[in-house]
Design a protein around this motif. Sequence first.
Motif, short mmCIF file in Angstrom:
data_model
loop_
_atom_site.label_atom_id
_atom_site.label_comp_id
_atom_site.label_asym_id
_atom_site.label_seq_id
_atom_site.Cartn_x
_atom_site.Cartn_y
_atom_site.Cartn_z
N LYS A 1 0.83 -1.20 0.00
CA LYS A 1 0.00 0.00 0.00
C LYS A 1 0.87 1.26 0.00
O LYS A 1 0.62 2.20 -0.75
CB LYS A 1 -0.92 0.00 1.23
CG LYS A 1 -1.82 1.22 1.30
CD LYS A 1 -2.70 1.18 2.54
CE LYS A 1 -3.53 2.45 2.62
NZ LYS A 1 -4.30 2.53 3.85
N ALA A 2 1.93 1.27 0.82
CA ALA A 2 2.83 2.42 0.88
C ALA A 2 3.54 2.61 -0.46
O ALA A 2 3.70 3.74 -0.94
CB ALA A 2 3.86 2.23 2.00
N HIS A 3 3.93 1.50 -1.08
CA HIS A 3 4.59 1.59 -2.38
C HIS A 3 3.65 2.17 -3.43
O HIS A 3 4.02 3.04 -4.22
CB HIS A 3 5.09 0.20 -2.82
CG HIS A 3 5.83 0.22 -4.11
ND1 HIS A 3 5.21 0.06 -5.32
CD2 HIS A 3 7.15 0.42 -4.37
CE1 HIS A 3 6.09 0.14 -6.28
NE2 HIS A 3 7.29 0.34 -5.73
N ARG A 4 2.41 1.68 -3.47
CA ARG A 4 1.43 2.20 -4.43
C ARG A 4 1.16 3.68 -4.19
O ARG A 4 1.09 4.47 -5.13
CB ARG A 4 0.11 1.41 -4.33
CG ARG A 4 0.12 0.11 -5.09
CD ARG A 4 -1.27 -0.50 -5.18
NE ARG A 4 -1.81 -0.89 -3.90
CZ ARG A 4 -1.59 -2.07 -3.31
NH1 ARG A 4 -0.82 -2.96 -3.89
NH2 ARG A 4 -2.13 -2.35 -2.14
N GLN A 5 1.03 4.06 -2.93
CA GLN A 5 0.77 5.47 -2.60
C GLN A 5 1.96 6.34 -3.01
O GLN A 5 1.78 7.41 -3.61
CB GLN A 5 0.50 5.62 -1.10
CG GLN A 5 0.14 7.03 -0.70
CD GLN A 5 -0.19 7.16 0.79
OE1 GLN A 5 -0.27 6.16 1.51
NE2 GLN A 5 -0.37 8.38 1.23
#
Length: 164
Positions: free
Chosen positions: A43-47
């Motif tokens: 999720k952090a990578h996508r964000q």
Amino acid sequence: MAQNEERTCGRPTRTGKPCRVRISGSDVACGTHATDEDRAVAKAHRQGWSEGYKVGCESGASSSKLKIEWLERRVKELEQRIDEATRIYEVGGDQVVDVGGYAYRWRGGDHLKVGDRVLLPENYVSRMSSGPGPVVGVVTALGTTYRGALSSIIGRAPTAETEA
């Protein structure tokens, strides 16, 4: 890790063999084998990727806008140089002025200035819009870059002070 790279999960299944479920993007494991930490990292990578993409687009747009503004200023400057090099202020001893986008000759003794009101000869368009006879115009610029035949200004237009 590439955003659209497809690969398999690879985590061990109950049988001990590697999981063959395909995953892509930021995911590090399939839905069955992903831990809460894996999901948080994905999720952090996508964000981060999304925000970086957005900032990159905004930066590119801003850079393009600055380049366009610079080019517009440059074009205006070059047009002004060409205008200055080709502008004529006198033809056959007559002053040349611009009145509403059209060039005219002035044979009067004293020179006209920008803002002076003048009487222009009737033409096809003025006859349709204003009726027969001379039309009042205002000098908008001195000189012209036009090289064709010029009509002559009839005279100065009466002002409120001269009519009273």
